[in-house]
Enzyme design. Sequence first.
Site, PDB file in Angstrom:
ATOM      1  N   LYS A  52     -71.289  13.712  -1.713  1.00 35.95           N
ATOM      2  CA  LYS A  52     -71.289  12.254  -1.808  1.00 35.95           C
ATOM      3  C   LYS A  52     -69.867  11.729  -1.786  1.00 35.95           C
ATOM      4  O   LYS A  52     -69.031  12.138  -2.609  1.00 35.95           O
ATOM      5  CB  LYS A  52     -71.971  11.806  -3.106  1.00 35.95           C
ATOM      6  CG  LYS A  52     -72.040  10.288  -3.228  1.00 35.95           C
ATOM      7  CD  LYS A  52     -72.519   9.822  -4.582  1.00 35.95           C
ATOM      8  CE  LYS A  52     -71.430   8.973  -5.222  1.00 35.95           C
ATOM      9  NZ  LYS A  52     -71.938   8.100  -6.289  1.00 35.95           N
ATOM     10  N   ASP A  79     -71.914   6.657  -0.088  1.00 33.28           N
ATOM     11  CA  ASP A  79     -72.522   5.767  -1.090  1.00 33.28           C
ATOM     12  C   ASP A  79     -71.630   4.553  -1.322  1.00 33.28           C
ATOM     13  O   ASP A  79     -70.927   4.450  -2.323  1.00 33.28           O
ATOM     14  CB  ASP A  79     -72.730   6.554  -2.395  1.00 33.28           C
ATOM     15  CG  ASP A  79     -73.502   5.749  -3.432  1.00 33.28           C
ATOM     16  OD1 ASP A  79     -74.187   4.776  -3.051  1.00 33.28           O
ATOM     17  OD2 ASP A  79     -73.409   6.097  -4.626  1.00 33.28           O
ATOM     18  N   LYS A  81     -73.008   1.375  -0.901  1.00 31.94           N
ATOM     19  CA  LYS A  81     -73.939   0.317  -1.343  1.00 31.94           C
ATOM     20  C   LYS A  81     -73.685  -1.011  -0.623  1.00 31.94           C
ATOM     21  O   LYS A  81     -73.373  -2.031  -1.238  1.00 31.94           O
ATOM     22  CB  LYS A  81     -73.847   0.124  -2.866  1.00 31.94           C
ATOM     23  CG  LYS A  81     -74.208   1.370  -3.661  1.00 31.94           C
ATOM     24  CD  LYS A  81     -74.200   1.109  -5.163  1.00 31.94           C
ATOM     25  CE  LYS A  81     -74.645   2.307  -5.974  1.00 31.94           C
ATOM     26  NZ  LYS A  81     -73.733   3.466  -5.923  1.00 31.94           N
ATOM     27  N   ASP A  84     -74.515  -7.434   2.288  1.00 25.29           N
ATOM     28  CA  ASP A  84     -73.833  -8.575   2.920  1.00 25.29           C
ATOM     29  C   ASP A  84     -74.827  -9.195   3.900  1.00 25.29           C
ATOM     30  O   ASP A  84     -76.016  -8.818   3.887  1.00 25.29           O
ATOM     31  CB  ASP A  84     -72.553  -8.066   3.623  1.00 25.29           C
ATOM     32  CG  ASP A  84     -71.468  -9.137   3.691  1.00 25.29           C
ATOM     33  OD1 ASP A  84     -71.796 -10.287   4.062  1.00 25.29           O
ATOM     34  OD2 ASP A  84     -70.305  -8.829   3.383  1.00 25.29           O
ATOM     35  N   THR A 137     -78.895   1.388 -12.677  1.00 22.22           N
ATOM     36  CA  THR A 137     -79.348   1.853 -13.994  1.00 22.22           C
ATOM     37  C   THR A 137     -78.478   1.307 -15.122  1.00 22.22           C
ATOM     38  O   THR A 137     -78.808   1.467 -16.285  1.00 22.22           O
ATOM     39  CB  THR A 137     -79.379   3.387 -14.059  1.00 22.22           C
ATOM     40  OG1 THR A 137     -78.133   3.875 -13.591  1.00 22.22           O
ATOM     41  CG2 THR A 137     -80.506   3.952 -13.229  1.00 22.22           C
ATOM     42  N   ARG A 228     -69.689  15.731 -12.102  1.00 24.02           N
ATOM     43  CA  ARG A 228     -68.799  16.478 -12.996  1.00 24.02           C
ATOM     44  C   ARG A 228     -69.290  17.842 -13.463  1.00 24.02           C
ATOM     45  O   ARG A 228     -68.453  18.743 -13.603  1.00 24.02           O
ATOM     46  CB  ARG A 228     -68.421  15.574 -14.176  1.00 24.02           C
ATOM     47  CG  ARG A 228     -67.514  14.426 -13.736  1.00 24.02           C
ATOM     48  CD  ARG A 228     -67.494  13.282 -14.697  1.00 24.02           C
ATOM     49  NE  ARG A 228     -68.783  12.590 -14.724  1.00 24.02           N
ATOM     50  CZ  ARG A 228     -69.043  11.545 -15.476  1.00 24.02           C
ATOM     51  NH1 ARG A 228     -68.126  11.084 -16.296  1.00 24.02           N
ATOM     52  NH2 ARG A 228     -70.224  10.962 -15.430  1.00 24.02           N
TER      53      ARG A 228
HETATM   54  O1  C5P Z   1     -70.428  13.135 -12.629  1.00 25.86           O
HETATM   55  P1  C5P Z   1     -71.848  12.681 -12.575  1.00 25.86           P
HETATM   56  O2  C5P Z   1     -72.845  13.797 -12.332  1.00 25.86           O
HETATM   57  O3  C5P Z   1     -72.229  11.798 -13.713  1.00 25.86           O
HETATM   58  O4  C5P Z   1     -71.893  11.784 -11.249  1.00 25.86           O
HETATM   59  C1  C5P Z   1     -73.034  11.124 -10.895  1.00 25.86           C
HETATM   60  C2  C5P Z   1     -72.825  10.372  -9.607  1.00 25.86           C
HETATM   61  O5  C5P Z   1     -73.950   9.549  -9.378  1.00 25.86           O
HETATM   62  C3  C5P Z   1     -71.622   9.459  -9.622  1.00 25.86           C
HETATM   63  O6  C5P Z   1     -71.073   9.484  -8.311  1.00 25.86           O
HETATM   64  C4  C5P Z   1     -72.179   8.091  -9.925  1.00 25.86           C
HETATM   65  O7  C5P Z   1     -71.469   7.067  -9.299  1.00 25.86           O
HETATM   66  C5  C5P Z   1     -73.568   8.185  -9.341  1.00 25.86           C
HETATM   67  N1  C5P Z   1     -74.549   7.327  -9.995  1.00 25.86           N
HETATM   68  C6  C5P Z   1     -74.929   7.470 -11.317  1.00 25.86           C
HETATM   69  N2  C5P Z   1     -75.879   6.669 -11.851  1.00 25.86           N
HETATM   70  C7  C5P Z   1     -76.466   5.761 -11.126  1.00 25.86           C
HETATM   71  C8  C5P Z   1     -76.114   5.596  -9.785  1.00 25.86           C
HETATM   72  C9  C5P Z   1     -75.148   6.410  -9.255  1.00 25.86           C
HETATM   73  O8  C5P Z   1     -74.406   8.314 -12.010  1.00 25.86           O
HETATM   74  N3  C5P Z   1     -77.405   5.038 -11.665  1.00 25.86           N
END
Ligand code: C5P
Length: 249
Positions: A52, A79, A81, A84, A137, A228
């Site tokens: 991503k 991603d 998003k 427009d 979320t 992460r």
């Molecule tokens: O590091 P982590 O696993 O938390 O990363 C989750 C990824 O998913 C990040 O790129 C974050 O921007 C994305 N994301 C999220 N929750 C959402 C939508 C997107 O964590 N509701």
Amino acid sequence: MPVALPNRIPYSGLTSLGGDPRQRLIVALDVSTAAAAQRIVAAVGDSALTYKVGMQLYTAEGPQVVHDLVASGRRVFLDLKYHDIPNTVAGAVAEAANLGVSMLTVHAAGSGKMLRAAVEAAQVRPGLMVLAVTVLTSLDAYDLDKIGIRGSVEDSVVRLATIALANGCQGVVASAREASTLRSELGGNFAIVTPGVRPAGTSAGDQVRIVTPAEAMASGASHIVVGRPITEAADPAAEARAILGQISR
Ligand code: C5P
């Protein structure tokens, strides 16, 4: 009982995901430099196929980072998003398609006209998945009420997902909590990409509602986005393989 989605462009991707769990894992490259992204990709090796690129890395490094990932044989989930007027979104989607991305996101709240324009622009690259973000979320019913949207978050998610699918989107981005409702209301023939996933026993970080890879799959997700836990692991490839094992089970 799934609702009828008359204008839907059929999506056969779920059945073609096959038995390789790597088809379902997306590693989030939430870093600020191409060099840092490349280190992660090299460390993960062939334990993941799709990465991503979100607004942080894209804003810092621009399209070259996407181009380089695609040129190295990786798939990219862009991603950004998009939200427009239809003409502007269509132009951006066409550029993303030219870059060779495999998946991209638009906001379902941009309306059916904008979604249809995005889907049509994506057709220059067969297989490119247009995924609609329904309700972020980070928002709750109070936040929605403040911007004039009445009812529960879940109602909004289903309403927006219905619009997205009716206008040809191949899927949505949703939390695992919403995934089961979306499957029971709208059926199985669309992708649900789920973030907020943590392998059992790892730190939740700043994620609040988290699920394990197995729980995400059980709730109806077709893909999980994991950042992460993999990118900050001492051994990213081993962590990715552990997650793949949990998906397979
Ligand atoms: O590091 P982590 O696993 O938390 O990363 C989750 C990824 O998913 C990040 O790129 C974050 O921007 C994305 N994301 C999220 N929750 C959402 C939508 C997107 O964590 N509701």
